[in-house]
Design an enzyme around this catalytic site. Sequence first.
Site, PDB file in Angstrom:
ATOM      1  N   HIS A   4      42.248  36.310  36.545  1.00 30.84           N
ATOM      2  CA  HIS A   4      41.250  36.499  36.265  1.00 30.84           C
ATOM      3  C   HIS A   4      41.116  38.194  36.006  1.00 30.84           C
ATOM      4  CE1 HIS A   4      40.282  37.072  40.540  1.00 30.84           C
ATOM      5  NE2 HIS A   4      39.301  37.850  40.161  1.00 30.84           N
TER       6      HIS A   4
ATOM      7  N   HIS B  51      39.525  40.692  37.484  1.00 27.55           N
ATOM      8  CA  HIS B  51      39.400  42.169  38.368  1.00 27.55           C
ATOM      9  C   HIS B  51      40.616  42.790  38.533  1.00 27.55           C
ATOM     10  CE1 HIS B  51      35.480  39.909  40.061  1.00 27.55           C
ATOM     11  NE2 HIS B  51      35.225  40.654  39.072  1.00 27.55           N
TER      12      HIS B  51
ATOM     13  N   ASP C  21      42.023  44.201  41.164  1.00 26.38           N
ATOM     14  CA  ASP C  21      42.934  43.938  42.457  1.00 26.38           C
ATOM     15  C   ASP C  21      43.725  42.911  42.107  1.00 26.38           C
ATOM     16  OD1 ASP C  21      40.328  42.260  42.533  1.00 26.38           O
ATOM     17  OD2 ASP C  21      41.142  42.023  44.589  1.00 26.38           O
ATOM     18  N   HIS C  22      43.630  42.360  40.874  1.00 27.09           N
ATOM     19  CA  HIS C  22      44.514  41.066  40.276  1.00 27.09           C
ATOM     20  C   HIS C  22      45.358  41.395  39.153  1.00 27.09           C
ATOM     21  CE1 HIS C  22      42.635  37.726  42.730  1.00 27.09           C
ATOM     22  NE2 HIS C  22      41.680  38.861  42.851  1.00 27.09           N
TER      23      HIS C  22
ATOM     24  N   HIS D 168      33.230  32.778  39.667  1.00 27.50           N
ATOM     25  CA  HIS D 168      33.478  34.060  40.237  1.00 27.50           C
ATOM     26  C   HIS D 168      33.532  35.107  39.180  1.00 27.50           C
ATOM     27  CE1 HIS D 168      35.232  37.255  42.825  1.00 27.50           C
ATOM     28  NE2 HIS D 168      36.221  37.465  41.951  1.00 27.50           N
TER      29      HIS D 168
ATOM     30  N   ASP E 166      40.328  33.767  43.164  1.00 26.41           N
ATOM     31  CA  ASP E 166      39.289  33.885  43.768  1.00 26.41           C
ATOM     32  C   ASP E 166      38.048  32.877  43.858  1.00 26.41           C
ATOM     33  OD1 ASP E 166      40.574  36.255  44.723  1.00 26.41           O
ATOM     34  OD2 ASP E 166      38.912  37.662  43.668  1.00 26.41           O
TER      35      ASP E 166
ATOM     36  N   HIS F 247      43.245  35.904  48.885  1.00 27.82           N
ATOM     37  CA  HIS F 247      42.643  37.111  49.886  1.00 27.82           C
ATOM     38  C   HIS F 247      42.894  36.197  51.191  1.00 27.82           C
ATOM     39  CE1 HIS F 247      40.978  40.153  47.516  1.00 27.82           C
ATOM     40  NE2 HIS F 247      40.396  39.299  46.458  1.00 27.82           N
TER      41      HIS F 247
END
Length: 263
Positions: A61, A63, A65-66, A120, A137, A175
């Site tokens: 996805h 975001h 941090d990905h 999410h 996530d 995570h």
Amino acid sequence: MTAETLPSDVTIHPIPAFTDNYIWCIHNGNSAIVVDPGDAEPVLAFLKAKSLTLSAVLITHHHRDHTGGIAKLVSAVPNLPVIGPRGNHIRGITKSVAQGDTVTLPVFKMSLQVMEVPGHTLDHIAFFGHGVLFCGDTLFSAGCGRLFEGSPEQMHHSLNKLKRLPDTTKVYCTHEYTKANVQFALAVEPNNKALCDYAQWVDEKRAQSLPTLPSNLKEQKNINPFLRAHELSVKTAAEAYCENNLADDVAVFAAVRRWKDEF
């Protein structure tokens, strides 16, 4: 349908990033594929230390941090395949995939099925095959992702889709949230023996700074309140939290998710 187990020469290794991310590295001692590289630096360091050649990147996805490491990895490895959600909103993706597509990883003689799992985020996908699930996530150990874009109905549907995979499926989420998730799960189901036993195991693992992942789906069905909205114990706890009768499993799920957000 893919084979039920990984090829014998393939391993999956967590590369820690930021404070609690894992970038999963699938490798066979020569070639590697990474999942959700939010940061390129730890990936490049791991590849160098293990003398691995990066063959592809998988993205679940949008975001940061990905996805934040995509540009640097692409600059380090020309013509690097980057496979992720459709929509043309993630810079660097070279192949967009959707529900029902198959991602072939010839360097490992592997193929992964793509599952759309919105909740999410609306673009969230997961990759499943060979007994392993890379779910970003969407599903965490003892938890699930916050609903940043999707609805409770969407997330509940997505989690039910994952629940239908084989119980032995290993769950590789992104995570290390397990300890905090377990604390919340115990507030929901304090008398869940499987959960109490799991909490003790998690404490031991984290005391040694060891990952609690992967989990497996059978374990998650026994301990994860977000997969247990149909259970009377979870429904009763959710109704006590919101001081209201809840009509169905989606309403229970939504209440538990609100509860976790405020926990």
